[in-house]
Design a protein around this motif. Structure first.
Motif, PDB file in Angstrom:
ATOM      1  N   PRO A 149      50.316  57.378  52.157  1.00  0.00           N
ATOM      2  CA  PRO A 149      51.522  58.687  51.777  1.00  0.00           C
ATOM      3  C   PRO A 149      50.520  59.771  50.781  1.00  0.00           C
ATOM      4  N   ALA A 150      51.217  60.929  50.899  1.00  0.00           N
ATOM      5  CA  ALA A 150      50.720  62.033  50.118  1.00  0.00           C
ATOM      6  C   ALA A 150      51.514  61.911  48.878  1.00  0.00           C
ATOM      7  N   LYS A 151      50.705  62.273  47.764  1.00  0.00           N
ATOM      8  CA  LYS A 151      51.490  62.247  46.458  1.00  0.00           C
ATOM      9  C   LYS A 151      51.523  63.996  45.965  1.00  0.00           C
ATOM     10  N   GLY A 152      52.688  64.219  45.364  1.00  0.00           N
ATOM     11  CA  GLY A 152      53.073  65.577  44.876  1.00  0.00           C
ATOM     12  C   GLY A 152      52.174  65.697  43.713  1.00  0.00           C
ATOM     13  N   ALA A 153      51.743  67.103  43.741  1.00  0.00           N
ATOM     14  CA  ALA A 153      50.942  67.753  42.565  1.00  0.00           C
ATOM     15  C   ALA A 153      51.422  67.307  41.227  1.00  0.00           C
TER      16      ALA A 153
ATOM     17  N   ASP B 231      64.903  62.044  49.153  1.00  0.00           N
ATOM     18  CA  ASP B 231      65.141  60.728  49.261  1.00  0.00           C
ATOM     19  C   ASP B 231      65.001  60.062  50.380  1.00  0.00           C
ATOM     20  N   GLY B 232      64.272  58.890  50.639  1.00  0.00           N
ATOM     21  CA  GLY B 232      64.294  58.342  52.060  1.00  0.00           C
ATOM     22  C   GLY B 232      63.205  58.940  52.858  1.00  0.00           C
ATOM     23  N   GLN B 233      62.227  59.679  52.229  1.00  0.00           N
ATOM     24  CA  GLN B 233      61.351  60.241  53.052  1.00  0.00           C
ATOM     25  C   GLN B 233      59.935  60.339  52.157  1.00  0.00           C
ATOM     26  N   ARG B 234      58.959  60.458  53.064  1.00  0.00           N
ATOM     27  CA  ARG B 234      57.699  60.467  52.220  1.00  0.00           C
ATOM     28  C   ARG B 234      56.785  61.636  52.748  1.00  0.00           C
ATOM     29  N   TRP B 235      55.625  61.777  52.262  1.00  0.00           N
ATOM     30  CA  TRP B 235      54.624  62.826  52.773  1.00  0.00           C
ATOM     31  C   TRP B 235      53.565  62.367  53.210  1.00  0.00           C
ATOM     32  N   VAL B 236      53.129  62.752  54.339  1.00  0.00           N
ATOM     33  CA  VAL B 236      51.629  62.462  54.839  1.00  0.00           C
ATOM     34  C   VAL B 236      50.992  64.092  54.866  1.00  0.00           C
ATOM     35  N   ALA B 237      49.713  63.840  54.925  1.00  0.00           N
ATOM     36  CA  ALA B 237      48.762  65.148  54.912  1.00  0.00           C
ATOM     37  C   ALA B 237      47.722  65.143  55.893  1.00  0.00           C
ATOM     38  N   ALA B 238      47.320  65.988  56.417  1.00  0.00           N
ATOM     39  CA  ALA B 238      46.168  66.282  57.140  1.00  0.00           C
ATOM     40  C   ALA B 238      45.399  67.325  56.485  1.00  0.00           C
ATOM     41  N   GLN B 239      43.980  67.069  56.145  1.00  0.00           N
ATOM     42  CA  GLN B 239      42.960  68.285  55.921  1.00  0.00           C
ATOM     43  C   GLN B 239      42.395  68.748  57.230  1.00  0.00           C
TER      44      GLN B 239
ATOM     45  N   PRO C 136      60.300  60.215  57.492  1.00  0.00           N
ATOM     46  CA  PRO C 136      61.034  59.282  57.161  1.00  0.00           C
ATOM     47  C   PRO C 136      60.373  57.981  56.726  1.00  0.00           C
ATOM     48  N   ASP C 137      60.571  57.382  55.299  1.00  0.00           N
ATOM     49  CA  ASP C 137      59.896  56.181  54.950  1.00  0.00           C
ATOM     50  C   ASP C 137      59.565  55.099  55.961  1.00  0.00           C
ATOM     51  N   GLY C 138      60.107  54.905  56.737  1.00  0.00           N
ATOM     52  CA  GLY C 138      60.102  53.807  57.822  1.00  0.00           C
ATOM     53  C   GLY C 138      59.178  54.154  59.143  1.00  0.00           C
ATOM     54  N   SER C 139      59.015  55.475  59.275  1.00  0.00           N
ATOM     55  CA  SER C 139      58.038  56.069  60.592  1.00  0.00           C
ATOM     56  C   SER C 139      56.641  55.778  60.498  1.00  0.00           C
TER      57      SER C 139
END
Length: 195
Positions: A86-90, A98-106, A169-172
């Motif tokens: 997961p990607a962490k907020g700055a 809630d129930g979500q997460r971030w992913v990121a592509a550079q 979503p967290d489970g994806s």
């Protein structure tokens, strides 16, 4: 005697031609015989004449894909340099729902065309999970590095670099990332496997 037989045969052929044409005989003429129908046993025993072509190798993180835009002269070499999951907020203000997460592509976008690349790159990006669900981007700053500009103006020969963030979503289980020019409306789409 031979001349007489030939004359009779020729006269008979000439007499038959108008009758054949009048009855539609020309439509029934077959120039090549139809091949015999193969039985089920023949089909089962048949072997392909050559091996099936190999499935194209999927692009992975670090690979560069060249795509074209909708207008003449629009072309980019697109590379996903890094994948964060997961990607962490700055900071404490930038967090997923809630129930979500971030992913990121550079993404690194190198303009290899002859026209200026003018677009919001995040509009043409999406991710897909193992269930086939697709997710768009979200505006967020992450600890991994600077975000991709939302108003790219990249002249030929120059590049843009930055992170594009997706909320999922967290489970994806995210399996692929896609990118297309012209805010996603161009005909060509680049895709990378991230699983």
């Amino acid at each position: 005697m031979i001349r007489m037989r030939t004359a009779i045969a020729t006269a008979a052929a000439i007499a038959v031609l108008p009758f054949t044409a009048a009855c539609g005989g020309q439509d029934e003429v077959t120039t090549k015989p139809n091949p015999p129908a193969a039985s089920k046993a023949d089909k089962a025993d048949a072997k392909p004449s050559k091996a099936a072509p190999a499935k194209p190798k999927a692009a992975k993180i670090g690979d560069t894909i060249t795509i074209k835009g909708s207008e003449d002269g629009e072309q980019l070499d697109v590379t996903i340099k890094k994948w964060i999951d997961p990607a962490k907020g700055a900071d404490e203000f930038f967090v997923p729902a809630d129930g979500q997460r971030w992913v990121a592509a550079q993404f690194e976008l190198v303009n290899t065309g002859t026209a200026v690349y003018a677009d919001s790159p995040s509009n043409g990006a999406q991710v897909a999970d193992s269930e086939g669900q697709r997710f768009g981007t979200t505006f967020a700053d992450i600890t991994a590095g600077p975000s991709m500009t939302s108003d790219a103006q990249v002249p030929p020969g120059e590049k843009a670099l930055g992170y594009v963030v997706f909320e999922v979503p967290d489970g994806s289980k995210i399996t692929s990332v896609q990118f297309a020019m012209n805010s996603g409306f161009a005909d060509q789409t680049a895709q990378w496997s991230v699983s």
